[in-house]
Design a protein around this motif. Structure first.
Motif, short mmCIF file in Angstrom:
data_model
loop_
_atom_site.label_atom_id
_atom_site.label_comp_id
_atom_site.label_asym_id
_atom_site.label_seq_id
_atom_site.Cartn_x
_atom_site.Cartn_y
_atom_site.Cartn_z
N ILE A 55 28.10 51.42 16.70
CA ILE A 55 27.07 50.45 17.06
C ILE A 55 25.72 50.92 16.52
O ILE A 55 25.46 52.12 16.44
CB ILE A 55 27.04 50.26 18.59
N TYR A 56 24.92 49.97 16.13
CA TYR A 56 23.55 50.22 15.68
C TYR A 56 22.60 49.58 16.69
O TYR A 56 22.92 48.55 17.27
CB TYR A 56 23.26 49.53 14.34
N PRO A 68 26.88 45.87 14.67
CA PRO A 68 27.41 44.52 14.69
C PRO A 68 28.13 44.29 16.00
O PRO A 68 28.81 45.18 16.51
CB PRO A 68 28.38 44.51 13.52
N ILE A 69 27.97 43.14 16.54
CA ILE A 69 28.64 42.78 17.79
C ILE A 69 29.67 41.72 17.45
O ILE A 69 29.34 40.57 17.18
CB ILE A 69 27.64 42.24 18.84
N PRO A 70 30.95 42.11 17.42
CA PRO A 70 32.01 41.18 17.03
C PRO A 70 32.25 40.15 18.13
O PRO A 70 31.66 40.22 19.21
CB PRO A 70 33.21 42.10 16.88
N GLY A 71 33.15 39.23 17.85
CA GLY A 71 33.60 38.32 18.90
C GLY A 71 34.21 39.15 20.03
O GLY A 71 34.87 40.14 19.78
N LEU A 72 33.95 38.75 21.24
CA LEU A 72 34.40 39.49 22.41
C LEU A 72 35.37 38.65 23.21
O LEU A 72 35.53 37.45 22.95
CB LEU A 72 33.18 39.86 23.26
N ASP A 73 36.01 39.24 24.21
CA ASP A 73 36.87 38.44 25.07
C ASP A 73 36.02 37.39 25.78
O ASP A 73 34.80 37.47 25.82
CB ASP A 73 37.64 39.32 26.07
N ASP A 74 36.65 36.35 26.30
CA ASP A 74 35.93 35.20 26.82
C ASP A 74 34.88 35.56 27.87
O ASP A 74 33.75 35.06 27.82
CB ASP A 74 36.90 34.17 27.41
N LYS A 87 26.15 35.58 14.21
CA LYS A 87 27.56 35.81 14.46
C LYS A 87 27.86 37.24 14.92
O LYS A 87 28.71 37.47 15.77
CB LYS A 87 28.35 35.49 13.19
N ASP A 88 27.13 38.20 14.38
CA ASP A 88 27.45 39.60 14.69
C ASP A 88 26.27 40.42 15.22
O ASP A 88 26.28 41.63 15.14
CB ASP A 88 28.04 40.27 13.47
N HIS A 109 33.70 47.96 24.65
CA HIS A 109 34.61 47.08 23.90
C HIS A 109 34.66 47.50 22.44
O HIS A 109 35.75 47.64 21.86
CB HIS A 109 34.13 45.63 24.00
N ILE A 110 33.51 47.73 21.84
CA ILE A 110 33.46 48.12 20.43
C ILE A 110 34.14 49.47 20.19
O ILE A 110 34.86 49.65 19.22
CB ILE A 110 32.00 48.17 19.93
N ALA A 111 33.91 50.39 21.11
CA ALA A 111 34.47 51.76 20.96
C ALA A 111 35.92 51.85 21.42
O ALA A 111 36.53 52.90 21.28
CB ALA A 111 33.61 52.73 21.75
#
Length: 113
Positions: A55-56, A68-74, A87-88, A109-111
């Protein structure tokens, strides 16, 4: 002006109120990935786990950004949606309370933790 070489130099370049927010963002991320390596990259802070980026974060005039923050669970996506800038990426305005607990959840979530 020379770009900061370390995270400490980067953070020191901000006004006290913004620096405090950035230090708290840094700590929220480190609460989840304490073993991450910190580096300056693209003029902002990058935290890596085992040689891959995680993560930055960066301070801007009116907000702190995470990338970048990807799509996450709902459920998580619904919580982060008000902060989505693209988007990210997400932006947390300095003028509003920063949701450090949400930053921790997104980092986890990212890690993959």
């Amino acid at each position: 002006m020379t770009a900061p070489a370390t995270v400490e130099e980067y953070l020191a370049g901000f006004p006290d109120d913004v620096r405090t927010i950035l230090e708290n963002v840094r700590q929220a991320i480190r609460n989840v990935i304490p073993d991450a390596d910190e580096r300056m990259s693209y003029g902002i802070v990058r935290l890596e786990i085992v040689g891959r980026h995680a993560i930055y974060f960066g301070g801007w005039k009116k907000h702190v950004g995470l990338y970048p923050i990807p799509g996450l669970d709902d459920e998580l996506e619904s919580l982060i949606a008000p902060y989505r800038a693209a988007k990210d990426s997400v932006r947390f305005p300095y003028a509003k309370p920063i949701p450090y607990d949400l930053i921790e959840r997104v980092t986890a979530h990212i890690a993959g933790r």
